[in-house]
Structures are given as structure tokens and as C-alpha cells.
Motif scaffolding. Structure first.
Motif, PDB file in Angstrom:
ATOM      1  N   SER A   1       0.859  -1.181   0.000  1.00  0.00           N
ATOM      2  CA  SER A   1       0.000   0.000   0.000  1.00  0.00           C
ATOM      3  C   SER A   1       0.895   1.230   0.000  1.00  0.00           C
ATOM      4  O   SER A   1       2.111   1.129   0.179  1.00  0.00           O
ATOM      5  CB  SER A   1      -0.918   0.008   1.234  1.00  0.00           C
TER       6      SER A   1
ATOM      7  N   LEU B   1      -0.536   7.368   3.438  1.00  0.00           N
ATOM      8  CA  LEU B   1      -1.667   8.265   3.248  1.00  0.00           C
ATOM      9  C   LEU B   1      -1.298   9.724   3.504  1.00  0.00           C
ATOM     10  O   LEU B   1      -1.996  10.625   3.073  1.00  0.00           O
ATOM     11  CB  LEU B   1      -2.819   7.853   4.172  1.00  0.00           C
ATOM     12  N   ASN B   2      -0.211   9.959   4.227  1.00  0.00           N
ATOM     13  CA  ASN B   2       0.219  11.330   4.505  1.00  0.00           C
ATOM     14  C   ASN B   2       1.190  11.770   3.415  1.00  0.00           C
ATOM     15  O   ASN B   2       2.391  11.547   3.507  1.00  0.00           O
ATOM     16  CB  ASN B   2       0.884  11.403   5.880  1.00  0.00           C
TER      17      ASN B   2
ATOM     18  N   THR C   1      -6.470   1.281  -2.716  1.00  0.00           N
ATOM     19  CA  THR C   1      -7.779   1.313  -2.076  1.00  0.00           C
ATOM     20  C   THR C   1      -8.418   2.687  -2.256  1.00  0.00           C
ATOM     21  O   THR C   1      -7.765   3.644  -2.693  1.00  0.00           O
ATOM     22  CB  THR C   1      -7.653   1.019  -0.577  1.00  0.00           C
ATOM     23  N   THR C   2      -9.676   2.777  -1.887  1.00  0.00           N
ATOM     24  CA  THR C   2     -10.385   4.054  -1.984  1.00  0.00           C
ATOM     25  C   THR C   2      -9.704   5.122  -1.135  1.00  0.00           C
ATOM     26  O   THR C   2      -9.577   6.282  -1.558  1.00  0.00           O
ATOM     27  CB  THR C   2     -11.849   3.888  -1.526  1.00  0.00           C
ATOM     28  N   LYS C   3      -9.233   4.750   0.047  1.00  0.00           N
ATOM     29  CA  LYS C   3      -8.547   5.711   0.918  1.00  0.00           C
ATOM     30  C   LYS C   3      -7.262   6.223   0.276  1.00  0.00           C
ATOM     31  O   LYS C   3      -6.939   7.413   0.360  1.00  0.00           O
ATOM     32  CB  LYS C   3      -8.240   5.069   2.276  1.00  0.00           C
ATOM     33  N   GLU C   4      -6.528   5.334  -0.355  1.00  0.00           N
ATOM     34  CA  GLU C   4      -5.277   5.733  -1.004  1.00  0.00           C
ATOM     35  C   GLU C   4      -5.549   6.636  -2.204  1.00  0.00           C
ATOM     36  O   GLU C   4      -4.855   7.636  -2.414  1.00  0.00           O
ATOM     37  CB  GLU C   4      -4.503   4.483  -1.426  1.00  0.00           C
TER      38      GLU C   4
ATOM     39  N   ASP D   1      -8.198   8.524  -2.597  1.00  0.00           N
ATOM     40  CA  ASP D   1      -8.669   9.805  -2.063  1.00  0.00           C
ATOM     41  C   ASP D   1      -7.504  10.668  -1.583  1.00  0.00           C
ATOM     42  O   ASP D   1      -7.505  11.894  -1.773  1.00  0.00           O
ATOM     43  CB  ASP D   1      -9.651   9.574  -0.914  1.00  0.00           C
ATOM     44  N   ALA D   2      -6.511  10.036  -0.951  1.00  0.00           N
ATOM     45  CA  ALA D   2      -5.344  10.779  -0.460  1.00  0.00           C
ATOM     46  C   ALA D   2      -4.586  11.426  -1.618  1.00  0.00           C
ATOM     47  O   ALA D   2      -4.142  12.579  -1.526  1.00  0.00           O
ATOM     48  CB  ALA D   2      -4.423   9.848   0.325  1.00  0.00           C
TER      49      ALA D   2
ATOM     50  N   GLU E   1      -5.889  12.182  -4.579  1.00  0.00           N
ATOM     51  CA  GLU E   1      -6.741  13.205  -5.175  1.00  0.00           C
ATOM     52  C   GLU E   1      -6.765  14.480  -4.327  1.00  0.00           C
ATOM     53  O   GLU E   1      -6.788  15.589  -4.865  1.00  0.00           O
ATOM     54  CB  GLU E   1      -8.161  12.665  -5.361  1.00  0.00           C
TER      55      GLU E   1
ATOM     56  N   ASP F   1     -12.800  -0.094  -8.947  1.00  0.00           N
ATOM     57  CA  ASP F   1     -12.769   1.351  -8.694  1.00  0.00           C
ATOM     58  C   ASP F   1     -11.375   1.912  -8.982  1.00  0.00           C
ATOM     59  O   ASP F   1     -11.233   3.026  -9.500  1.00  0.00           O
ATOM     60  CB  ASP F   1     -13.159   1.651  -7.248  1.00  0.00           C
TER      61      ASP F   1
ATOM     62  N   TRP G   1     -10.341   4.668 -11.796  1.00  0.00           N
ATOM     63  CA  TRP G   1      -9.581   5.865 -11.416  1.00  0.00           C
ATOM     64  C   TRP G   1      -8.376   6.079 -12.329  1.00  0.00           C
ATOM     65  O   TRP G   1      -8.053   7.222 -12.684  1.00  0.00           O
ATOM     66  CB  TRP G   1      -9.127   5.741  -9.960  1.00  0.00           C
TER      67      TRP G   1
END
Length: 202
Positions: A63, A66-67, A85-88, A90-91, A93, A120, A124
């Protein structure tokens, strides 16, 4: 600092002292150092305002951190990433929206999968304004083990989503049928036991 086995030295760097105080560093290359997901992005705490390019190619990440504040170039080629993943996503974006410059993410050489869970991510790749290597067209492995490309999957994305939904419903239906069948069998066995008990009392 390529191929320097830094993962060993930084494993116990709980206070992020390795790069502490180097507040003007803009470029860090930690390629091929056997870093894994437990790698602390806080290692770059002193560089949060200056770091622009982070090279983590050839490590063991599954992975991405995220920061990512401030980064404009992130190289994660040849790691162990199956999909973002969606969280990654989003980070990345959020980073793109906050930045006034082009954001580049390199993912070539990862063992990507093109499965229901990663659709997803595939979408993307071809809708984001983030700059990707190979224009987002990477080799990936399908559920049946066949090798395809993210571009090919994206071109049939609607059909893939329908197939995934159908598969989920089939699994749900089969599970529900199994549970109902179990209840019927248990109930029938209970009925036979009661019948036998009643006959014995006669």
C-alpha cells in the motif's frame, strides 16, 4: 540511498531521528531497501514542507502512505501493490486538489490485479488528472489467472461490474439455499425423533 538495507536501520527509529532537522530536503530516493508497510511516513516529518519527490521503488510495499502532503512526484514502481484502495486514491486526489502543480505517481511493475475488488482503482486510472506512467495501462491478473491490462478491463468496465454483481448474488443465493436446506434437514430430523418418541410411548 539506494540498496542500503535502510529498512533494518530504520526499523527501530521510533522517534524519526534519521532525517530529523533536514528541513530543506526536496528529493529522497529510498529505492530497493526492503521497506514494508510498517515503514513510518513520519520518517519524513522534518521534510513535510519541503519534500517534493519521494522514490520508494523496488521495496515491499503493498500500500502507499496516506500522509502525502507537499509531494508532487511519488515513485512506487516494482513493489507488491495489488491495487490502490479508496482511501489511497482519495489521499492522492486530495493532494492533487491542494497542489498547484502536476502530481505524478509511478506504479509500473507492481503485481496488480483486475478483480471485482479493484474495479474502482481501474476506473480511477483512466479518469484521474494525476499523471501516471504508461498512461495508467498496466499489466494485471484476473480472477482466473489470465494476464490482461487495466486498459482492456476499463474498456469493458460496465460488463465487469455487472458480472461482479451477478457473482455476489449467486454466492448469496447459494448460501441462503444452503442455510434453508440445513434448517429443513434439522427440522425433519427433529420431526422424526418426535415421531419415534411418540410411538415408543404408545
Amino acid at each position: 540511498m539506494q540498496s542500503s538495507s535502510l529498512s533494518i536501520g530504520l526499523k527501530d527509529d521510533h522517534h524519526s531521528i534519521f532525517l530529523h532537522g533536514l528541513k530543506l530536503v526536496q528529493y529522497i530516493d529510498f529505492s530497493r531497501n526492503a521497506f514494508e508497510d510498517l515503514f513510518k511516513i513520519s520518517t519524513f516529518e522534518s521534510q513535510l514542507d519541503s519534500l517534493q519527490s519521494l522514490i520508494l521503488e523496488g521495496n515491499l510495499f503493498t500500500s502507499i502512505p496516506l500522509n502525502l502532503d507537499g509531494l508532487s512526484f511519488l515513485n512506487f514502481k516494482n513493489n507488491k501493490i495489488a491495487y490502490l484502495t479508496t482511501k489511497e486514491i482519495d489521499a492522492i486526489e486530495v493532494l492533487f486538489r491542494k497542489s498547484n502543480r502536476t502530481i505524478t505517481v509511478l506504479l509500473e511493475g507492481n503485481p496488480l490485479v483486475c478483480t471485482c475488488a479493484s474495479l474502482d482503482f481501474v476506473e480511477w486510472l483512466f479518469t484521474t488528472k494525476v499523471k501516471l506512467d504508461s498512461n495508467g495501462s498496466y499489466s494485471c491478473v484476473e480472477n482466473d489467472g489470465n494476464i490482461t491490462t487495466t486498459n482492456a478491463v476499463y474498456n469493458h468496465l460496465r460488463m465487469m461490474r455487472i458480472r461482479c454483481i451477478t457473482t455476489v448474488w449467486l454466492i448469496f443465493s447459494a448460501t441462503l439455499f444452503g442455510v434453508l436446506l440445513l434448517f429443513i434437514l434439522v427440522g425433519y430430523r427433529y420431526f422424526l425423533d418426535l415421531t419415534l418418541l411418540f410411538q415408543q410411548k404408545k
